[in-house]
Design a protein around this motif. Sequence first.
Motif, mmCIF file in Angstrom:
data_model
loop_
_atom_site.group_PDB
_atom_site.id
_atom_site.type_symbol
_atom_site.label_atom_id
_atom_site.label_comp_id
_atom_site.label_asym_id
_atom_site.label_seq_id
_atom_site.Cartn_x
_atom_site.Cartn_y
_atom_site.Cartn_z
ATOM 1 N N GLN A 275 3.986 1.811 -2.603
ATOM 2 C CA GLN A 275 3.084 2.885 -3.022
ATOM 3 C C GLN A 275 3.609 3.613 -4.248
ATOM 4 O OE1 GLN A 275 2.954 4.770 0.930
ATOM 5 N NE2 GLN A 275 0.729 4.705 0.793
ATOM 6 N N THR A 276 4.905 3.862 -4.265
ATOM 7 C CA THR A 276 5.495 4.589 -5.387
ATOM 8 C C THR A 276 5.380 3.803 -6.682
ATOM 9 O OG1 THR A 276 7.072 5.667 -3.902
ATOM 10 C CG2 THR A 276 7.624 5.640 -6.242
ATOM 11 N N VAL A 277 5.671 2.516 -6.614
ATOM 12 C CA VAL A 277 5.667 1.674 -7.814
ATOM 13 C C VAL A 277 4.256 1.472 -8.349
ATOM 14 C CG1 VAL A 277 6.099 -0.668 -8.642
ATOM 15 C CG2 VAL A 277 7.820 0.505 -7.258
ATOM 16 N N PHE A 278 3.293 1.252 -7.456
ATOM 17 C CA PHE A 278 1.954 0.865 -7.899
ATOM 18 C C PHE A 278 0.960 2.027 -7.936
ATOM 19 C CE2 PHE A 278 3.605 -3.233 -6.114
ATOM 20 C CZ PHE A 278 3.703 -3.882 -7.331
ATOM 21 N N ALA A 279 1.407 3.228 -7.642
ATOM 22 C CA ALA A 279 0.502 4.386 -7.664
ATOM 23 C C ALA A 279 -0.126 4.552 -9.050
ATOM 24 C CB ALA A 279 1.260 5.654 -7.287
ATOM 25 N N GLY A 280 -1.445 4.666 -9.081
ATOM 26 C CA GLY A 280 -2.155 4.916 -10.331
ATOM 27 C C GLY A 280 -2.356 3.707 -11.216
ATOM 28 N N THR A 281 -1.854 2.519 -10.809
ATOM 29 C CA THR A 281 -1.933 1.332 -11.667
ATOM 30 C C THR A 281 -3.199 0.515 -11.450
ATOM 31 O OG1 THR A 281 -0.788 -0.087 -10.074
ATOM 32 C CG2 THR A 281 0.579 1.138 -11.640
ATOM 33 N N GLY A 282 -3.892 0.751 -10.329
ATOM 34 C CA GLY A 282 -5.053 -0.067 -9.997
ATOM 35 C C GLY A 282 -4.703 -1.284 -9.177
ATOM 36 N N VAL A 283 -3.424 -1.521 -8.915
ATOM 37 C CA VAL A 283 -3.016 -2.636 -8.058
ATOM 38 C C VAL A 283 -3.294 -2.263 -6.609
ATOM 39 C CG1 VAL A 283 -1.041 -4.001 -7.221
ATOM 40 C CG2 VAL A 283 -1.263 -3.461 -9.660
ATOM 41 N N GLU A 284 -4.062 -3.090 -5.913
ATOM 42 C CA GLU A 284 -4.400 -2.819 -4.521
ATOM 43 C C GLU A 284 -3.206 -3.098 -3.615
ATOM 44 O OE1 GLU A 284 -9.166 -4.012 -4.773
ATOM 45 O OE2 GLU A 284 -7.753 -5.310 -3.701
ATOM 46 N N LEU A 285 -3.172 -2.402 -2.483
ATOM 47 C CA LEU A 285 -2.116 -2.599 -1.498
ATOM 48 C C LEU A 285 -2.725 -3.073 -0.190
ATOM 49 C CD1 LEU A 285 0.000 0.638 -2.080
ATOM 50 C CD2 LEU A 285 0.376 -1.638 -3.055
ATOM 51 N N SER A 286 -2.018 -3.981 0.462
ATOM 52 C CA SER A 286 -2.473 -4.480 1.758
ATOM 53 C C SER A 286 -1.297 -4.550 2.714
ATOM 54 C CB SER A 286 -3.111 -5.862 1.621
ATOM 55 O OG SER A 286 -3.458 -6.381 2.898
ATOM 56 N N ASP A 287 -1.565 -4.228 3.968
ATOM 57 C CA ASP A 287 -0.554 -4.329 5.005
ATOM 58 C C ASP A 287 -0.589 -5.723 5.628
ATOM 59 O OD1 ASP A 287 1.543 -3.418 6.530
ATOM 60 O OD2 ASP A 287 0.507 -1.614 7.200
ATOM 61 N N GLY A 288 0.291 -5.962 6.574
ATOM 62 C CA GLY A 288 0.413 -7.268 7.203
ATOM 63 C C GLY A 288 -0.464 -7.430 8.428
ATOM 64 N N SER A 289 0.035 -8.203 9.396
ATOM 65 C CA SER A 289 -0.812 -8.659 10.494
ATOM 66 C C SER A 289 -0.172 -8.419 11.855
ATOM 67 C CB SER A 289 -1.082 -10.153 10.341
ATOM 68 O OG SER A 289 0.149 -10.872 10.440
#
Length: 391
Positions: A275-289
């Motif tokens: 979250q810290t690295v990709f905040a504000g970049t538009g890169v989506e985040l997904s959790d696992g399973s």
Amino acid sequence: MRVTLADPSALIPGFEQAHREQTARYPQAEPEWQPVHTVYVPADRFDAATVTAWGRTALDMVERYVRVKEVNHSSDGFSPISEEMHGRLTAKLRVEPVEDLRIDFEDGYGLRPDDEEDGHAVRAAETVATMRAEGTLPRRWGPRVKSFADGDPARSVRTLDVFLTGVIERAGHLPPGFVVTFPKVLMRAYLGQFADCLKALEEGLGLDEGTLRFEMQVEAPQTVRFLDSDLVPWLGGRLAAAHFGVFDYTASCGLPPAQQRLDHPVCDHARNVMQTVFAGTGVELSDGSLAARPESDDKYAVRGLWWRHMALIRHSLEHGFYQGWDMHPSHLVSRYLAVYGFHLANRDGYAARVRAWEEGRPGENGVMDEPATIKTLATALRRADMALGDL
């Protein structure tokens, strides 16, 4: 009016350059539609009926094991749901059971002879073209290729090449929604190398630059260590998302098998870094399973699995991860129930707070929201509208 500094701008050389870089790195755009899950299906078991079959299986399980509100409390831990929620769930499973489909050539597929994997890549391409023509291809789709960390990057790229070439030949174009998942990124260099391969494929297939984008999987502490703010611009906009891999990650951290779970603190740490690295970049985040399926037709076992899965999904949602992996048709039931419940529980309250702020008055209980909170509330409402759709 007197001032001390005659021309402050003269004291800030290079500001325009820095501001342009800021805007490029952190566009701060409104969130676009993001699938609530990714369904992984091994390539050798994927066919044109896969998506509808998952939906039918999930609907059958709803009919057998989900109860519409009859009593106030359920002793088995899976309470009856409202008629509204039941209607949303069954409509979704009939109309769009799978939002994001990944045809798996990695862990769920395993090592195969080259001619066998080539054949499955060709067949997968034919199936995608058929689904596109029939209108059953999910809004987002693509393959998961093998990792470069396995020591055979040529096999990984060849599978993607066979698949993409086959889809375009049969469909006449690349259908919208394509993304490729790149797993087990143990070296930063692998990301640049894979991005270069995508560029070469674009040129060879006659696609516009930037058409082919990929998701990286964060599945090891080594990966977390090289995540930084330079990663997104270095990859030239090709990085679409970062997906967390719970089982590889917890195994790499040396956790015992019973602790390989999404809500373990070591997983929270990895996700916080993402979250810290990709905040504000538009890169989506997904959790696992959740790596479990119903062990029997016993209703208590099925409901118990759903209860556990829903708790993990709520953990993800509460920590800002709005997408996760689903590995079995039963997971669709708990996925949509958890997602719909999360958004419906807060939507009206969030909307009231935004209205109060727009009207210049305190919210309920005298809450005085800050502009940053209002922006967060508006984003949450937008996410709720996209997740709930028109169902």
